[in-house]
Design an enzyme around this catalytic site. Structure first.
Site: not given
Length: 305
Positions: A59, A178, A230, A258
């Site tokens: 790596t 809202r 949505q 919210h």
């Protein structure tokens, strides 16, 4: 019990990279900062089952390779650089069959000093990143997924949520106005590229698509009289597909952050709900999480612009 390795990949994560481009003609400089992850798949099972490291590309070698390729090649747009890195490992090591490269480009914005862009000073004006995920599979081409993450947006009106299912478990009230806030996680998947040259041939399209996706996301978020997260996210994705013909699928993942009204009537009848609401309590969790994938009908995996 006889057992076998059925899936394996390994690599280097969190490779930090910054490149400075110096334009002598304009006397300006540009910085690009990235975090890179490289993961490889192939004939590597013996490293797991037989402790045979002869199939292991260290790596640390991957990290060094990223830095060398960054010096030798342009690293913008990130779709190109990720494809260069992924293709290198497939071409260099015959026992490696799939290379995955993820690039997160961190946002540096040029400072405006006395009304003019500063030639070499920048500021971090948010957590937004431009992301790219590339997978190269031997004989199967290059898949590219571009995206935006960490773009935090809020609007104080123009969003409602009503008409949803109500039953004995429902306490949420309906609202026609809202605060709507979310942290945008959007990505778009390009039709498969056959070769690295095919990607080079479409270089301007990657920046154009990112700019279009960002513009559409912001404009739709701000302007849509949102019936729900949505409905708004579908409009965003549909417009990206219309604007960028080379993209076959668009994904959005939008948490609903919210902001709740606070009833203050307990204090001398002070009104702070409904049309009188001015002071809100931001909520960290729980939060809604809405996801969708919007695709072209029967998209061809090899179609190009």
């Amino acid at each position: 019990m006889a057992s076998q390795v059925t899936a394996a990949r390994y690599g280097k994560d969190n490779i930090r990279l910054c490149k400075v481009h110096r334009d002598e003609a304009s006397k300006t400089q540009t910085v690009t900062e990235m975090t890179v992850c490289v993961l490889l798949e192939g004939e590597i099972e013996r490293a797991y089952t037989d402790a045979d490291n002869s199939v292991v590309v260290a790596t640390d070698t991957m990290k060094n390779t990223v830095y060398v390729l960054a010096k030798q090649n342009p690293i913008t747009p990130p779709e190109l650089f990720a494809s260069i890195v992924a293709s290198h490992f497939i071409e260099k090591y015959t026992h490696i069959h799939i290379a995955h490269v993820k690039i997160t480009t961190h946002r540096w914005t040029r400072m405006i000093i006395d009304g003019l862009p500063h030639p070499h000073s920048f500021l971090r004006d948010g957590t937004e990143t431009r992301n790219v995920e590339v997978s190269t599979k031997r004989g199967a081409g290059i898949t590219v997924r571009s995206g935006i993450q960490g773009l935090l947006v809020l609007k104080s009106t123009g969003s409602g949520f009503h008409g949803f299912v109500r039953d004995e478990y429902t306490t949420l009230g309906e609202t026609w106005d809202r605060i709507l806030s979310t942290e945008v996680d959007a990505s778009w998947e390009w039709a498969t590229f056959k070769t690295l040259d095919d990607i080079r041939a479409l270089l301007p399209n990657f920046d154009t698509a990112w700019e279009a996706a960002r513009e559409i996301t912001l404009k739709t978020f701000a302007g849509d009289n949102s019936a729900s997260v949505q409905a708004t996210m579908y409009k965003m994705a549909d417009q990206i597909l219309a604007r960028v013909p080379g993209v076959n699928h668009v994904d959005y993942s939008l948490p609903n952050k919210h902001y709740f009204e606070i009833n203050l009537e307990w204090h001398k009848g002070l009104k702070n709900t409904g049309k009188d609401a001015e002071v809100y309590a931001p909520q960290s969790n729980p939060n809604g999480l809405i996801k969708c994938t919007v695709s072209r009908p029967n998209p061809s995996r090899t179609s190009r612009l």
